[in-house]
Design a protein around this motif. Sequence first.
Motif, PDB file in Angstrom:
ATOM      1  N   ASP A 258       0.809  -1.215   0.000  1.00  0.00           N
ATOM      2  CA  ASP A 258       0.000   0.000   0.000  1.00  0.00           C
ATOM      3  C   ASP A 258       0.849   1.275   0.000  1.00  0.00           C
ATOM      4  O   ASP A 258       0.649   2.165  -0.821  1.00  0.00           O
ATOM      5  CB  ASP A 258      -0.963   0.012   1.192  1.00  0.00           C
ATOM      6  CG  ASP A 258      -2.044  -1.049   1.072  1.00  0.00           C
ATOM      7  OD1 ASP A 258      -2.318  -1.497  -0.062  1.00  0.00           O
ATOM      8  OD2 ASP A 258      -2.625  -1.433   2.104  1.00  0.00           O
ATOM      9  N   ALA A 259       1.801   1.346   0.900  1.00  0.00           N
ATOM     10  CA  ALA A 259       2.659   2.538   0.966  1.00  0.00           C
ATOM     11  C   ALA A 259       3.542   2.640  -0.273  1.00  0.00           C
ATOM     12  O   ALA A 259       3.724   3.727  -0.829  1.00  0.00           O
ATOM     13  CB  ALA A 259       3.518   2.503   2.223  1.00  0.00           C
ATOM     14  N   GLY A 260       4.090   1.509  -0.709  1.00  0.00           N
ATOM     15  CA  GLY A 260       4.938   1.518  -1.902  1.00  0.00           C
ATOM     16  C   GLY A 260       4.168   1.901  -3.146  1.00  0.00           C
ATOM     17  O   GLY A 260       4.670   2.639  -4.000  1.00  0.00           O
ATOM     18  N   PHE A 261       2.936   1.413  -3.246  1.00  0.00           N
ATOM     19  CA  PHE A 261       2.120   1.752  -4.413  1.00  0.00           C
ATOM     20  C   PHE A 261       1.779   3.239  -4.428  1.00  0.00           C
ATOM     21  O   PHE A 261       1.755   3.861  -5.488  1.00  0.00           O
ATOM     22  CB  PHE A 261       0.844   0.908  -4.460  1.00  0.00           C
ATOM     23  CG  PHE A 261       0.077   1.085  -5.733  1.00  0.00           C
ATOM     24  CD1 PHE A 261       0.521   0.499  -6.913  1.00  0.00           C
ATOM     25  CD2 PHE A 261      -1.069   1.856  -5.776  1.00  0.00           C
ATOM     26  CE1 PHE A 261      -0.162   0.680  -8.098  1.00  0.00           C
ATOM     27  CE2 PHE A 261      -1.768   2.033  -6.955  1.00  0.00           C
ATOM     28  CZ  PHE A 261      -1.307   1.438  -8.120  1.00  0.00           C
ATOM     29  N   ALA A 262       1.544   3.812  -3.249  1.00  0.00           N
ATOM     30  CA  ALA A 262       1.286   5.259  -3.177  1.00  0.00           C
ATOM     31  C   ALA A 262       2.478   6.032  -3.742  1.00  0.00           C
ATOM     32  O   ALA A 262       2.311   7.021  -4.470  1.00  0.00           O
ATOM     33  CB  ALA A 262       0.999   5.679  -1.738  1.00  0.00           C
ATOM     34  N   GLY A 263       3.689   5.579  -3.445  1.00  0.00           N
ATOM     35  CA  GLY A 263       4.881   6.216  -4.002  1.00  0.00           C
ATOM     36  C   GLY A 263       4.961   6.047  -5.506  1.00  0.00           C
ATOM     37  O   GLY A 263       5.358   6.967  -6.226  1.00  0.00           O
TER      38      GLY A 263
ATOM     39  N   ALA B  22      -2.947  -6.111 -10.066  1.00  0.00           N
ATOM     40  CA  ALA B  22      -1.932  -7.020 -10.602  1.00  0.00           C
ATOM     41  C   ALA B  22      -0.824  -7.254  -9.578  1.00  0.00           C
ATOM     42  O   ALA B  22      -0.376  -8.387  -9.380  1.00  0.00           O
ATOM     43  CB  ALA B  22      -1.346  -6.460 -11.896  1.00  0.00           C
ATOM     44  N   LEU B  23      -0.389  -6.181  -8.922  1.00  0.00           N
ATOM     45  CA  LEU B  23       0.703  -6.305  -7.946  1.00  0.00           C
ATOM     46  C   LEU B  23       0.346  -7.227  -6.787  1.00  0.00           C
ATOM     47  O   LEU B  23       1.220  -7.880  -6.223  1.00  0.00           O
ATOM     48  CB  LEU B  23       1.101  -4.921  -7.416  1.00  0.00           C
ATOM     49  CG  LEU B  23       1.898  -4.051  -8.384  1.00  0.00           C
ATOM     50  CD1 LEU B  23       2.010  -2.631  -7.855  1.00  0.00           C
ATOM     51  CD2 LEU B  23       3.260  -4.644  -8.658  1.00  0.00           C
TER      52      LEU B  23
ATOM     53  N   TRP C 186       5.580  -0.572 -17.807  1.00  0.00           N
ATOM     54  CA  TRP C 186       4.519  -1.437 -17.316  1.00  0.00           C
ATOM     55  C   TRP C 186       3.209  -0.663 -17.154  1.00  0.00           C
ATOM     56  O   TRP C 186       2.160  -1.094 -17.629  1.00  0.00           O
ATOM     57  CB  TRP C 186       4.978  -2.055 -15.989  1.00  0.00           C
ATOM     58  CG  TRP C 186       3.991  -2.972 -15.335  1.00  0.00           C
ATOM     59  CD1 TRP C 186       3.553  -4.183 -15.787  1.00  0.00           C
ATOM     60  CD2 TRP C 186       3.337  -2.748 -14.089  1.00  0.00           C
ATOM     61  NE1 TRP C 186       2.671  -4.726 -14.895  1.00  0.00           N
ATOM     62  CE2 TRP C 186       2.518  -3.863 -13.835  1.00  0.00           C
ATOM     63  CE3 TRP C 186       3.359  -1.718 -13.159  1.00  0.00           C
ATOM     64  CZ2 TRP C 186       1.731  -3.975 -12.700  1.00  0.00           C
ATOM     65  CZ3 TRP C 186       2.588  -1.840 -12.020  1.00  0.00           C
ATOM     66  CH2 TRP C 186       1.782  -2.952 -11.802  1.00  0.00           C
ATOM     67  N   LEU C 187       3.283   0.506 -16.529  1.00  0.00           N
ATOM     68  CA  LEU C 187       2.075   1.318 -16.341  1.00  0.00           C
ATOM     69  C   LEU C 187       1.506   1.801 -17.673  1.00  0.00           C
ATOM     70  O   LEU C 187       0.288   1.791 -17.878  1.00  0.00           O
ATOM     71  CB  LEU C 187       2.371   2.513 -15.425  1.00  0.00           C
ATOM     72  CG  LEU C 187       2.568   2.180 -13.948  1.00  0.00           C
ATOM     73  CD1 LEU C 187       3.111   3.388 -13.204  1.00  0.00           C
ATOM     74  CD2 LEU C 187       1.268   1.685 -13.323  1.00  0.00           C
ATOM     75  N   LEU C 188       2.369   2.221 -18.589  1.00  0.00           N
ATOM     76  CA  LEU C 188       1.877   2.697 -19.884  1.00  0.00           C
ATOM     77  C   LEU C 188       1.284   1.558 -20.712  1.00  0.00           C
ATOM     78  O   LEU C 188       0.324   1.769 -21.456  1.00  0.00           O
ATOM     79  CB  LEU C 188       2.988   3.420 -20.647  1.00  0.00           C
ATOM     80  CG  LEU C 188       3.420   4.751 -20.013  1.00  0.00           C
ATOM     81  CD1 LEU C 188       4.585   5.365 -20.774  1.00  0.00           C
ATOM     82  CD2 LEU C 188       2.262   5.727 -19.902  1.00  0.00           C
TER      83      LEU C 188
ATOM     84  N   GLU D 191      -8.294   4.044 -13.770  1.00  0.00           N
ATOM     85  CA  GLU D 191      -8.477   2.623 -14.067  1.00  0.00           C
ATOM     86  C   GLU D 191      -7.129   1.941 -14.261  1.00  0.00           C
ATOM     87  O   GLU D 191      -6.923   0.799 -13.838  1.00  0.00           O
ATOM     88  CB  GLU D 191      -9.348   2.445 -15.309  1.00  0.00           C
ATOM     89  CG  GLU D 191      -9.653   1.016 -15.659  1.00  0.00           C
ATOM     90  CD  GLU D 191     -10.538   0.285 -14.665  1.00  0.00           C
ATOM     91  OE1 GLU D 191     -10.508  -0.963 -14.659  1.00  0.00           O
ATOM     92  OE2 GLU D 191     -11.266   0.949 -13.900  1.00  0.00           O
ATOM     93  N   CYS D 192      -6.192   2.625 -14.881  1.00  0.00           N
ATOM     94  CA  CYS D 192      -4.839   2.084 -15.073  1.00  0.00           C
ATOM     95  C   CYS D 192      -4.204   1.772 -13.727  1.00  0.00           C
ATOM     96  O   CYS D 192      -3.680   0.673 -13.518  1.00  0.00           O
ATOM     97  CB  CYS D 192      -3.987   3.091 -15.848  1.00  0.00           C
ATOM     98  SG  CYS D 192      -2.213   2.721 -15.844  1.00  0.00           S
ATOM     99  N   PHE D 193      -4.251   2.718 -12.804  1.00  0.00           N
ATOM    100  CA  PHE D 193      -3.638   2.493 -11.500  1.00  0.00           C
ATOM    101  C   PHE D 193      -4.377   1.416 -10.705  1.00  0.00           C
ATOM    102  O   PHE D 193      -3.755   0.623  -9.994  1.00  0.00           O
ATOM    103  CB  PHE D 193      -3.541   3.799 -10.706  1.00  0.00           C
ATOM    104  CG  PHE D 193      -2.419   4.688 -11.176  1.00  0.00           C
ATOM    105  CD1 PHE D 193      -1.089   4.291 -11.062  1.00  0.00           C
ATOM    106  CD2 PHE D 193      -2.685   5.921 -11.740  1.00  0.00           C
ATOM    107  CE1 PHE D 193      -0.053   5.096 -11.493  1.00  0.00           C
ATOM    108  CE2 PHE D 193      -1.651   6.744 -12.176  1.00  0.00           C
ATOM    109  CZ  PHE D 193      -0.333   6.326 -12.051  1.00  0.00           C
ATOM    110  N   LEU D 194      -5.679   1.360 -10.831  1.00  0.00           N
ATOM    111  CA  LEU D 194      -6.449   0.318 -10.161  1.00  0.00           C
ATOM    112  C   LEU D 194      -6.037  -1.068 -10.668  1.00  0.00           C
ATOM    113  O   LEU D 194      -5.795  -1.986  -9.883  1.00  0.00           O
ATOM    114  CB  LEU D 194      -7.949   0.542 -10.376  1.00  0.00           C
ATOM    115  CG  LEU D 194      -8.870  -0.506  -9.764  1.00  0.00           C
ATOM    116  CD1 LEU D 194      -8.743  -0.526  -8.254  1.00  0.00           C
ATOM    117  CD2 LEU D 194     -10.317  -0.216 -10.161  1.00  0.00           C
TER     118      LEU D 194
END
Length: 191
Positions: free
Chosen positions: A24-29, A64-65, A81-83, A56-59
């Motif tokens: 959670d904290a790492g994903f926020a970063g 996935a993570l 990966w995000l793109l 939606e991309c970040f969700l």
Amino acid sequence: MDDLPETDAEIDVALLAAIVDDLDAGFAGLVRAYQRVVYSVALRVGGPDAEDLAAECFLRAYRALIGYDRSRILALRPRSWLLTILLNTWRNTLRGAARRPAVSMAELPDRAVVGPTVEDVVANTETRDELGALVGALPDNQRVAVVLRHVVDLPVAEIAAVMRIPEGTVKSHISRGLARLREQYAKEVAR
């Protein structure tokens, strides 16, 4: 201060290590580090749905993570990966929209706008809007390639990985897209 990451690669390693330690904290970063580039690409490929597309991309990335093991997370190239997730989400949205009837604009309520006046916006963004409209009119593959190269500043190899096409094809899409933009811009200026 010497232990602060300096390069993009070092920042990515630190972000991925933080995700492994605390999702959670790492994903926020990760979101803080890449929200601008994800939104920028979403805006240029998805237009008015950019906020929803980026969210939606970040969700999808977060979901996935959850299922990735430590080694898979540490092997990621976050920006690519995000793109890739963003572009796949956009393509899925286009396919889904083709199957659903469009909602009439007359049925949508007006939203209050807070910020600069219309005159201020027009004066400050006229050329940017013209170029944005011209970029938006490019065929999908050319638009994505041009945006990833000249807006996001990805190298051709990374664009090829994101778009899942050969590097030569990426170069062709970029070249043809830029040629079409120059041609269309010249026509706009001549008017």
